[in-house]
Design a protein around this motif. Structure first.
Motif, PDB file in Angstrom:
ATOM      1  N   LEU A   1       0.869  -1.183   0.000  1.00 24.76           N
ATOM      2  CA  LEU A   1       0.000   0.000   0.000  1.00 24.76           C
ATOM      3  C   LEU A   1       0.901   1.226   0.000  1.00 24.76           C
ATOM      4  O   LEU A   1       1.524   1.547   1.002  1.00 24.76           O
ATOM      5  CB  LEU A   1      -0.905  -0.037   1.242  1.00 24.76           C
ATOM      6  N   HIS A   2       0.987   1.868  -1.153  1.00 28.25           N
ATOM      7  CA  HIS A   2       1.824   3.056  -1.333  1.00 28.25           C
ATOM      8  C   HIS A   2       0.891   4.252  -1.202  1.00 28.25           C
ATOM      9  O   HIS A   2       0.078   4.488  -2.084  1.00 28.25           O
ATOM     10  CB  HIS A   2       2.466   2.968  -2.729  1.00 28.25           C
ATOM     11  N   THR A   3       0.970   4.967  -0.090  1.00 28.85           N
ATOM     12  CA  THR A   3      -0.113   5.890   0.269  1.00 28.85           C
ATOM     13  C   THR A   3       0.226   7.337  -0.048  1.00 28.85           C
ATOM     14  O   THR A   3       1.059   7.614  -0.893  1.00 28.85           O
ATOM     15  CB  THR A   3      -0.440   5.733   1.771  1.00 28.85           C
ATOM     16  N   THR A   4      -0.425   8.251   0.669  1.00 29.26           N
ATOM     17  CA  THR A   4      -0.166   9.683   0.488  1.00 29.26           C
ATOM     18  C   THR A   4       0.953  10.113   1.429  1.00 29.26           C
ATOM     19  O   THR A   4       1.333   9.385   2.339  1.00 29.26           O
ATOM     20  CB  THR A   4      -1.434  10.503   0.772  1.00 29.26           C
ATOM     21  N   HIS A   5       1.445  11.334   1.231  1.00 34.31           N
ATOM     22  CA  HIS A   5       2.607  11.805   1.976  1.00 34.31           C
ATOM     23  C   HIS A   5       2.287  11.985   3.469  1.00 34.31           C
ATOM     24  O   HIS A   5       1.419  12.779   3.828  1.00 34.31           O
ATOM     25  CB  HIS A   5       3.065  13.138   1.369  1.00 34.31           C
ATOM     26  N   GLY A   6       2.978  11.228   4.297  1.00 32.80           N
ATOM     27  CA  GLY A   6       2.848  11.397   5.744  1.00 32.80           C
ATOM     28  C   GLY A   6       1.829  10.512   6.421  1.00 32.80           C
ATOM     29  O   GLY A   6       1.801  10.411   7.646  1.00 32.80           O
ATOM     30  N   ARG A   7       0.973   9.870   5.639  1.00 32.66           N
ATOM     31  CA  ARG A   7      -0.186   9.191   6.266  1.00 32.66           C
ATOM     32  C   ARG A   7      -0.007   7.689   6.381  1.00 32.66           C
ATOM     33  O   ARG A   7      -0.968   6.978   6.686  1.00 32.66           O
ATOM     34  CB  ARG A   7      -1.459   9.478   5.460  1.00 32.66           C
ATOM     35  N   ALA A   8       1.169   7.167   6.123  1.00 31.92           N
ATOM     36  CA  ALA A   8       1.339   5.716   6.080  1.00 31.92           C
ATOM     37  C   ALA A   8       0.844   5.046   7.366  1.00 31.92           C
ATOM     38  O   ALA A   8       0.183   4.006   7.319  1.00 31.92           O
ATOM     39  CB  ALA A   8       2.804   5.377   5.837  1.00 31.92           C
ATOM     40  N   ILE A   9       1.150   5.636   8.531  1.00 34.36           N
ATOM     41  CA  ILE A   9       0.764   4.995   9.793  1.00 34.36           C
ATOM     42  C   ILE A   9      -0.761   4.979   9.948  1.00 34.36           C
ATOM     43  O   ILE A   9      -1.337   3.999  10.425  1.00 34.36           O
ATOM     44  CB  ILE A   9       1.460   5.681  10.979  1.00 34.36           C
ATOM     45  N   ALA A  10      -1.420   6.047   9.499  1.00 39.20           N
ATOM     46  CA  ALA A  10      -2.888   6.074   9.580  1.00 39.20           C
ATOM     47  C   ALA A  10      -3.503   5.005   8.669  1.00 39.20           C
ATOM     48  O   ALA A  10      -4.422   4.286   9.075  1.00 39.20           O
ATOM     49  CB  ALA A  10      -3.408   7.460   9.203  1.00 39.20           C
ATOM     50  N   PHE A  11      -2.990   4.877   7.455  1.00 40.78           N
ATOM     51  CA  PHE A  11      -3.472   3.820   6.547  1.00 40.78           C
ATOM     52  C   PHE A  11      -3.207   2.444   7.177  1.00 40.78           C
ATOM     53  O   PHE A  11      -4.066   1.565   7.167  1.00 40.78           O
ATOM     54  CB  PHE A  11      -2.739   3.883   5.197  1.00 40.78           C
ATOM     55  N   ALA A  12      -1.990   2.277   7.719  1.00 41.10           N
ATOM     56  CA  ALA A  12      -1.614   0.983   8.290  1.00 41.10           C
ATOM     57  C   ALA A  12      -2.492   0.628   9.485  1.00 41.10           C
ATOM     58  O   ALA A  12      -2.837  -0.539   9.686  1.00 41.10           O
ATOM     59  CB  ALA A  12      -0.143   1.017   8.706  1.00 41.10           C
TER      60      ALA A  12
ATOM     61  N   ALA B   1       7.798  15.070   9.711  1.00 39.92           N
ATOM     62  CA  ALA B   1       7.314  16.411   9.378  1.00 39.92           C
ATOM     63  C   ALA B   1       5.821  16.356   9.073  1.00 39.92           C
ATOM     64  O   ALA B   1       4.993  16.582   9.944  1.00 39.92           O
ATOM     65  CB  ALA B   1       8.092  16.964   8.184  1.00 39.92           C
ATOM     66  N   ILE B   2       5.474  15.973   7.842  1.00 35.13           N
ATOM     67  CA  ILE B   2       4.052  16.001   7.439  1.00 35.13           C
ATOM     68  C   ILE B   2       3.243  14.944   8.194  1.00 35.13           C
ATOM     69  O   ILE B   2       2.058  15.108   8.434  1.00 35.13           O
ATOM     70  CB  ILE B   2       3.929  15.854   5.902  1.00 35.13           C
ATOM     71  N   GLY B   3       3.916  13.860   8.614  1.00 39.38           N
ATOM     72  CA  GLY B   3       3.175  12.800   9.308  1.00 39.38           C
ATOM     73  C   GLY B   3       3.412  12.779  10.807  1.00 39.38           C
ATOM     74  O   GLY B   3       3.090  11.786  11.473  1.00 39.38           O
ATOM     75  N   GLY B   4       3.971  13.853  11.356  1.00 36.82           N
ATOM     76  CA  GLY B   4       4.341  13.862  12.773  1.00 36.82           C
ATOM     77  C   GLY B   4       3.197  13.527  13.721  1.00 36.82           C
ATOM     78  O   GLY B   4       3.364  12.774  14.681  1.00 36.82           O
ATOM     79  N   ASN B   5       2.021  14.066  13.416  1.00 39.13           N
ATOM     80  CA  ASN B   5       0.872  13.824  14.287  1.00 39.13           C
ATOM     81  C   ASN B   5       0.459  12.356  14.265  1.00 39.13           C
ATOM     82  O   ASN B   5       0.144  11.764  15.305  1.00 39.13           O
ATOM     83  CB  ASN B   5      -0.283  14.718  13.825  1.00 39.13           C
ATOM     84  N   HIS B   6       0.488  11.756  13.066  1.00 36.91           N
ATOM     85  CA  HIS B   6       0.117  10.335  12.968  1.00 36.91           C
ATOM     86  C   HIS B   6       1.170   9.462  13.651  1.00 36.91           C
ATOM     87  O   HIS B   6       0.847   8.420  14.216  1.00 36.91           O
ATOM     88  CB  HIS B   6      -0.042   9.921  11.504  1.00 36.91           C
ATOM     89  N   PHE B   7       2.425   9.922  13.600  1.00 32.29           N
ATOM     90  CA  PHE B   7       3.518   9.177  14.230  1.00 32.29           C
ATOM     91  C   PHE B   7       3.345   9.133  15.750  1.00 32.29           C
ATOM     92  O   PHE B   7       3.304   8.045  16.348  1.00 32.29           O
ATOM     93  CB  PHE B   7       4.848   9.834  13.835  1.00 32.29           C
TER      94      PHE B   7
END
Lengths: 269, 376
Positions: free
Chosen positions: A64-75, A98-104
């Motif tokens: 699953l190759h997702t959008t920038h920063g959201r990999a953890i949310a998709f996962a 950076a862009i995914g800091g909140n999801h991280f």
């Protein structure tokens, strides 16, 4: 499992530059994965956007190759909807911090069972070498032509504070330790985070007097200090630069109940 | 666990929860936002004890990302939000369109721009639904006008999302979401499930040709699925530089929806053949409906689906009437595409009754406007 069964041969050649650290991390991951004898067809790989986030597309399983920063949310969604799948996320410093800091940080806190491998090359490599949230202080990039005035994030310490079950940081110079940590992370129940300081000779090294990847590996070797033997006070750990150090080692290994266990989703099957 | 057959007295948002449960939703991710919160609260209750998951995420971007991930795990997935949250979701709406992920997004519209009127109804997001993410894509959107339709059209949203592998929207508003009314749940419900790769079931999703909608390679079944938001070829190979691959992919994404407009579109006609026809949707259509019911000079075309644009019923109505009044709760959004179709059909007089501020147009607002047009 043979290494050529692990990768999608039909997707080669890959996009990585000569001297890139991604190959080293992929190799360590393959070694850890095959030594544990995990079933590849029961493992899904998730990536965001960036060089390291392309790795899932080269592995011969669901990707699953997702959008920038959201990999953890998709996962998180994938893992909770199909709890019999092992989920591995490949990400980079810009994508994750950076862009995914909140999801991280919320991923660490939520503690959903997944292995997150962040290849931190201290730069936005794919877009041509802009400063990232882990570019060391005073280093050069295309967007910090006079030196980076900001200070970098310490992603591993962030993961510890946010509640991940397992956190480790190594560099591409520490392949044995890295392989061992990836093994631990893959076996860990809950959110497991492995940060790998990696070289981007094309876009980081070239602008910082380390155009040869071996110079970067030397730099990693010389600046790395085990977390229990750090030279400076804990408050200065984040200062990842030539004058300072790269803190390496296992940061935390604990067994907080993971989210699946808490909501009883594992029984769904 | 579906809603048992029977009559219920519910709030619109509660009826949406029941529609989702009856469709077989197994994954919901949400973030609190007025006026949609009751949907998240309802599903937090209803999904407990089933094999479904309720998840509260850190923001709306995470919500829609999580439901896309869950959909690839093979479950029917949904989120619910309102204006500001909907704006945040735009990037992943494009991703869902590009990766052809079936998901349902409920938008209980409130007054914007920005934080605007959190507790007041609006229809200001209808264009954002279709055009909010970058690039060319088509979506499916329904506009309920009653508690019953909150239930029925939630089910349709799931059915069409599954059938065409596309994000489907329920464009409700604060008025419909918070109104209370009767819900009648029949014994039999039509539920559509996506066509899965390597399977053949008796389901209408399998009737759609494979070259238009590819079978869905659910994760964990040995398909080695490769899902990406980048331009990709038929075999999922990333080909961002290839002109032909991009043309073929993006055109197919649009065509699979536009070619099936007749299958998707739903509407209600009151007094067809009247000299004056009102075209409206959602809670904005409630006032016009009352006027059309009492005044034989006035008819109503109420659009139950907004995207893809129901061109056929609009054309037919415009072809037969002298004047059209478009009635909506924004400063004129659906007015323009409707006017385009009406002009093509030869109806030159197309006017707009727009009302913003949170109150749907009343019957007297409508009559006042119609008098000004010389229609009554």
């Amino acid at each position: 499992m043979e290494i050529f069964d692990f990768y999608r041969k039909d997707r080669w050649p890959h996009v990585f530059c000569p001297g890139c650290g991604n190959g080293t991390v992929m190799n360590c991951f393959y070694r850890a994965f095959s030594e544990l004898d995990l079933p590849l067809e029961r493992t899904a790989f998730v990536g965001g956007i960036g060089c390291s986030s392309r790795i899932p597309l080269y592995i011969s399983s669901d990707a699953l190759h997702t959008t920038h920063g959201r990999a953890i949310a998709f996962a998180t969604g994938l893992r909770l909807s199909k709890p019999d799948l092992k989920v591995v996320v490949f990400t980079g410093d810009g994508d994750l911090g950076a862009i995914g800091g909140n999801h991280f940080i919320n991923g660490c806190r939520r503690n959903v069972d997944m292995t997150v491998i962040c290849i931190n090359n201290n730069i936005y490599g794919m877009t041509g070498g802009q400063a990232s949230i882990t570019t060391p202080h005073d280093f050069l990039s295309t967007t910090t032509p006079f030196g980076n005035k900001e200070y970098p994030f310490d992603l591993a310490e962030l993961a510890v504070a946010a509640g991940a079950n397992y956190v480790a940081r190594w560099t591409t110079r520490h392949v044995h330790e890295l392989t061992k940590s990836i093994k631990t992370a893959l076996q860990k129940k809950g959110f497991a985070f492995v940060e790998v300081i990696s070289q981007c000779p094309t876009n980081f090294g070239r602008r910082n007097k380390m155009a040869d990847p071996t110079q970067m590996l030397e730099w990693f070797k010389e600046s790395s200090v085990r977390r229990d033997k750090v030279r400076t006070a804990a408050v200065d750990h984040f200062d990842l630069n030539m004058a300072g150090q790269i803190t390496i080692g296992e940061f935390v290994d604990r067994n907080r109940e993971c989210y699946e266990e808490l909501i009883g989703v594992e029984k769904h099957g | 666990m579906r809603t048992p057959r029977g009559e219920y007295f519910l709030q619109g948002n509660e009826a949406c929860v029941e529609g989702a449960m009856s469709s077989g939703v197994r994954f919901f991710a949400g973030y609190p936002i007025t006026p949609s919160t009751e949907i998240a609260e309802g599903l937090a209750q209803r999904l407990k004890g089933t094999n479904g998951v309720f998840l509260q995420m850190e923001d709306e971007i995470a919500c829609i990302s999580a439901i896309i991930g869950a959909s690839w795990g093979g479950t029917k997935s949904m989120t619910a939000t309102s204006g500001p949250g909907f704006s945040l979701m735009q990037e992943a709406i494009g991703y869902a369109a590009m990766s052809e992920t079936p998901i349902v997004i409920v938008n209980v519209m409130r007054g914007g721009p920005s934080t605007g009127q959190p507790t007041r109804a609006s229809q200001g997001d209808v264009m954002q639904t279709k055009y909010g993410s970058h690039g060319d894509y088509q979506v499916i959107a329904f506009a309920p006008a009653s508690v019953q339709e909150m239930f029925d059209l939630t089910i349709e949203s799931f059915n069409y999302a599954e059938k065409y592998r596309v994000p489907a929207f329920l464009l409700s508003d604060a008025e419909v979401g918070h109104m209370r009314g009767l819900l009648s749940v029949p014994e039999q419900l039509k539920i559509v499930d996506r066509k899965e790769k390597g399977l053949k079931r008796a389901d209408e999703a399998y009737d759609v040709p494979d070259d238009l909608v590819h079978p869905f390679p659910t994760f964990g079944k040995g398909h080695k699925a490769m899902v990406t938001g980048m331009t990709h070829a038929e075999d999922s190979r990333i080909e961002p530089e290839d002109v032909k691959t991009h043309q073929e992919l993006v055109k197919r994404l649009s065509e699979k929806i536009l070619k099936n407009r007749k299958d998707i579109n739903k509407w209600e006609l009151v007094s067809p053949g009247s000299k004056t026809m009102i075209i409206s949707y959602g809670s904005a259509a409630l006032g016009p409906k009352e006027v059309a019911a009492k005044d034989e000079r006035v008819g109503l075309l109420r659009l139950k689906s907004l995207w893809p644009l129901p061109e056929e019923p609009i054309y037919e109505v415009a072809n037969q009437c002298e004047r059209i009044l478009v009635c909506e709760m924004n400063l004129g959004m659906m007015y323009w595409p409707i006017k385009r179709v009406a002009l093509e059909a030869g109806c030159k007089k197309v006017e707009l009754l727009s009302k913003i501020g949170g109150e749907p147009p009343t019957p007297s607002d409508v009559r006042h406007k119609l008098r000004g047009m010389g229609a009554i």
